[in-house]
Structures are given as C-alpha cells and as structure tokens.
Design a protein around this motif. Structure first.
Motif, PDB file in Angstrom:
ATOM      1  N   GLU A 175       0.978   4.093  -2.885  1.00 19.98           N
ATOM      2  CA  GLU A 175       0.666   5.469  -2.522  1.00 19.98           C
ATOM      3  C   GLU A 175       1.783   6.414  -2.960  1.00 19.98           C
ATOM      4  OE1 GLU A 175       0.635   7.516   1.707  1.00 19.98           O
ATOM      5  OE2 GLU A 175      -1.149   6.277   1.433  1.00 19.98           O
ATOM      6  N   GLU A 176       3.035   5.993  -2.739  1.00 22.88           N
ATOM      7  CA  GLU A 176       4.171   6.824  -3.133  1.00 22.88           C
ATOM      8  C   GLU A 176       4.226   6.980  -4.645  1.00 22.88           C
ATOM      9  OE1 GLU A 176       9.056   6.706  -2.994  1.00 22.88           O
ATOM     10  OE2 GLU A 176       7.919   5.649  -1.442  1.00 22.88           O
ATOM     11  N   GLU A 189       0.822  -1.199   0.000  1.00 22.91           N
ATOM     12  CA  GLU A 189       0.000   0.000   0.000  1.00 22.91           C
ATOM     13  C   GLU A 189       0.861   1.255   0.000  1.00 22.91           C
ATOM     14  OE1 GLU A 189      -3.386   2.216   2.747  1.00 22.91           O
ATOM     15  OE2 GLU A 189      -2.693   0.202   3.249  1.00 22.91           O
TER      16      GLU A 189
END
Length: 536
Positions: free
Chosen positions: A423-424, A419
């Motif tokens: 997200e990054e 996750e």
C-alpha cells in the motif's frame, strides 16, 4: 520530598531506564519498574503518597488521547467486530468472573470491591505490549487488534470501574441501574469528546486564518484537548474517559487538516515525548510504590498474597484464551468478520492475540485512583489489597506474557504481512506520477536552457522513484545503489560543513545565534539524506 525535586528525579529515572534497556534483556516497562524499585530505597522516595484524583487527571487523558490519535481509522473499522467482542464482551465477563472468584477466594473482600478489582485488571495495555515486542514485533493485523482493543477496553473498563466504585462506596448494587448508567455515561462522554475536539480544531483553524498559526501554539492547544474533554465530561457527570477516547478517534486523520508542515512535525514530536514520559512515569511510580504496597498488606501471609496474585493471573488468562478462541469460531460460523482464513480461525494468530494481554499504565492509574474512603468517611474496604493485586497483575503479565512474546512470535513463524508495504509503495508511486504531471504542466513555455535542464532533472528524479517502486528487481536494485551512494556523498558533505561551522564558531568568527541558525538547516538536510532509500 518537594514536587519539583521529585519530578526531576522521576524524569532522570526514565532516562536511566531508557539508556540501560539497550544493554539488558528486559523490556523497557519491566526495567522501569526495577529502576523505580531501586529508587524507593533512596531517602525521601520511600514514602511517596500519590493523590488518586490528581493521578487520574494528569495521566489518563493524554495517554488515551495519544493512543486514539495514532490508531488508523480504516484498520480500526476493519477489526472492529473482533475488537468489540474483546473490549466489551470480554471486559464484562472479566469483571463478573473476577468479582465472584476473588470474593469467594477472599471472603473479607466485598462483592462490589471484587468487581472493582475486576474492572481495574480488565484493560490490556497496547503500549506495554508493543514495548515488550520491540525486537521482534507483532504482525500488523494483530497490532491493530491489540491497539484497538486496548483503547476500547480502557474506556469500557474504566466506566465499569467508576460504577463498581460507586457501588462499593454506597453499598447499593442494581444490574438494571448499572446498565442504564453505563449507557448514559458512555453516550454522554462520546458526545462531549467529539464536541470538544471539533471546537478545538475550529479554534486552531481560525487562528491559522488570522495568521496566528505558530506551531508551538497549535501544539499547545492540541495538548489541552484531552484535558478539556475529560474535565467537561466530568463536570456534566458523564464518562470523561470515553470523552477522551472519542476526541482522540475523531481527531485521527482530521487533526492535520489546515496545519502547516512545521505545526504537524512539532505536534508529532511533542506527543511522542509526552507519551514516552507519561507511560514511563507510570512504571517508575509502580516500582516506587511496590515496597509500600507490600507493607500495606503485611497482615496477609506472604503465601496467601502469592496465591491470590497467581489465581488472578491464571483466571485472566483462562478467560482471555477461552473468549478469543470461542468468539473467533462463532464469528467464523456466522460469517461475521475476519477470523483468520477461509478454512477457519488461524490458531497461531489466536494464540498471539490471547497471549498479548499485558497490563500497564491504565491498570495502575485506575488502581491508585481508588478512593481511600467511602460515603460516611469509613475506609474503602480492602483498598490496599486491591492496589497490591493490580500491581501484581501488571508485573505478572509483563513477566509471563510480555517477555516470552518475542520467543512465541519467532516459534510461530507467521507469514509476513506485506499489505502495508504494498500500500505504501503504491501510494508513493501515485504521488510521484502526480508530481511529474505538475512539473510538466508548470514547465510549459520555459525557454531558458538552464530552467529546462532543471525540469528534466526533476522529472528524471521522479521517474527514478517510479522505477525503484515498480521497475524490475535488477533495475530497482541498481537505482537503490545509486541513491544510497548519493546520500552517502551528501552526508559526507554535510559533515564537512558542520565541522567547518564549528571551527568558525571556535575561532569566534561567528556568534552563537549564527551557529544555531545554520546548524538547524544542516540538521534538516541530514534528516532528509538519512531516510530510507525508498522514502523521501
């Protein structure tokens, strides 16, 4: 030994431990304890006396503030429910259970003193846990739980410690009074901490507006905040510990606002060094104190001491394992927060949370801060035994909990939590699109062919980032290969520049100041070119 020489020797011991850890199977905290123990055989280092109040003031505020500062607030909120059960419920249970069991096991230890011991050993240490799992780190969500739990149970355990010490010193104990004092100490400390951090941030931003935003000055003011919050809270007779934690949590995500890039980078590096040194000093000091601790309890039989320490560790582990599993199932049944999966609590993750129970710097700092005397001037009952058992708990948890953790992680073979990586990547893609939009907008009206060519190159670079992040795997791999090659070429050019620069300096063609100025620029370019392919 004079303070200056002692400080230099301790810093040298930390450096030696940090260098040796690469060649030993021991995690850094245990290695630093061993280095400290070895140093205790040197003349002048075998009888070091540590002032408890000074030790608490010097070490606790910056360690707690640094831990709170880097804790992601969004992830902290997501794991708040299980963390509160661990940091509050388990701490209270630990203080009570350890108090009664150790009082029963060691009748000479008064109940209030046994409660003091329970408060001392209740907080876990996320720094020590992460250090022992550096080779094979914990999954992301468990790291957040361990870090947040460590932060909050540091505060709750230390507040309980102050109340227990007060009860042991006066001989008076009332559960209703303790509960009321806890609320006052906790609430007052949080208010003072938030107020101090807000005031400090306003001061720094005012200085920036007045063109006094020097990175060194800004970082210095940041370092002073935890000490200011602690001292202000203690002066108002509320919890200085919770004031520091509240200040750190409030600063998380707010501290960077209004600061320059230089100030942010400088603050990160300074706090990284401070955290490393302060945590290292605690473990080296533990090693230095071991011989003295053993001597101070030599009126107990060695087998009795071993029994007390082992019973305490077994009790702590039984309490933690039972609490983690019971609370996870209760939360799942009540639909109260994440419990592992839709079908029920995940046994693998519960095992890791249960086993990640290493004690460290906060436990030792608290143990050494136990006063030597109580009201009336009489010695604090069984203080030496309390300090010894706290130190033994740190060593046992480092050895029996910390060392096997990487092996346990490997055996459990948990799925990788991607996750954070997704997200990054999504964030990098969004900022690349924003950059393309800004460059395209700013380039309107440009007529010079050289300027237009530069704009096309810059847009092409950001489009390459998007392809690397969101394109199909084949094109992304090809793009990554090209970027890697270009960075190798840049690094080769930088190395050639650096070699020629040093040749000029050796030939006395440039002075030291010119050398430092140009080399600092080369360092910046080298750091940028050395970052990961999908970064920078």
């Amino acid at each position: 030994m004079p303070v200056i020489e002692l400080t230099l020797l301790l810093l040298l011991a930390i450096a030696v431990g940090g260098a040796l850890v690469r060649w030993t199977p021991l995690p850094l905290p245990i290695l630093l304890v061993v280095v400290g123990l070895a140093c205790s055989f040197l003349p002048g280092l075998d009888a070091i006396h540590i002032d408890p109040e000074l030790f608490l003031l010097l070490f606790i505020p910056p360690i707690l503030f640094a831990d709170a500062w880097v804790l992601p607030r969004r992830d902290f909120v997501r794991v708040l429910k299980p963390v509160l059960l661990l940091a509050l419920g388990l701490v209270v249970l630990t203080v009570i259970a350890v108090g009664y069991v150790m009082h029963w096991l060691i009748p000479s230890m008064p109940l209030a003193v046994a409660f003091t011991l329970g408060a001392i050993v209740s907080p876990t240490d996320a720094v020590a846990t992460v250090a022992t799992t550096e080779v094979l780190p914990l999954p992301g969500r468990i790291v957040h739980i361990v870090n947040a739990e460590s932060l909050l149970n540091d505060a709750s355990g230390l507040v309980a410690f102050k109340l227990a010490v007060a009860a042991a010193a006066t001989g008076l104990f009332s559960s209703a009074e303790v509960a009321g004092n806890f609320v006052i100490l906790a609430g007052g400390g949080m208010v003072v901490g938030i107020a101090c951090e807000w005031f400090g941030r306003q001061l720094r931003q005012r200085l920036i507006r007045l063109q006094a935003g020097d990175p060194v000055l800004q970082t210095l003011l940041t370092v002073l905040i935890p000490y200011g919050a602690y001292l202000a809270a203690e002066a108002l007779q509320v919890s200085g510990i919770l004031a520091v934690v509240a200040a750190g949590l409030w600063a998380s995500g707010q501290e960077i606002k209004g600061l320059t890039a230089d100030a942010r980078r400088h603050a990160r590096e300074v706090w990284r060094m401070l955290s490393y040194i302060l945590n290292g000093l605690v473990f080296v000091l533990l090693g230095l104190q071991l011989r003295r601790m053993l001597t101070s309890v030599d009126h107990f039989a060695p087998l009795d001491l071993a029994l007390y320490a082992l019973v305490l560790w077994l009790l702590l582990m039984a309490l933690r394992i039972g609490w983690v599993w019971a609370s996870a199932h209760v939360r799942f049944r009540l639909h109260w927060g994440w419990a592992g999966s839709r079908s029920g609590p995940d046994p693998k993750r519960m095992l890791l949370v249960s086993w990640a129970a290493v004690r460290g710097s906060i436990t030792l700092a608290t143990a050494l801060s136990v006063p030597a005397f109580v009201a009336g001037g009489s010695p604090f009952p069984e203080r030496d035994l309390v300090v010894f058992l706290a130190a033994a708990t740190i060593i046992l948890t480092l050895a029996l909990n910390g060392v096997p953790l990487p092996w346990i992680i490997r055996k459990l073979a948990l799925d990788n939590e991607e996750e954070a990586e997704r997200e990054e990547s999504a964030a990098r893609a969004e900022i690349a699109r924003a950059a393309i939009g800004a460059v395209t907008l700013s380039a309107k009206g440009l007529a010079d062919p050289e300027d237009v060519f530069f704009v096309e190159q810059l847009v092409h670079r950001y489009e390459g980032k998007l392809e690397l992040l969101e394109g199909d795997s084949e094109n992304a791999n090809l793009r990554a290969t090209h970027i890697t090659l270009r960075r190798h070429l840049r690094l080769a050019a930088i190395r050639a520049e650096r070699e020629r620069l040093h040749e000029l300096h050796a030939a006395d063609a440039i002075n030291d100041e010119t050398l430092r100025t140009i080399e600092a620029e080369l360092d910046e370019r080298e750091l940028i070119s050395s970052t990961s392919v999908n970064r920078g």
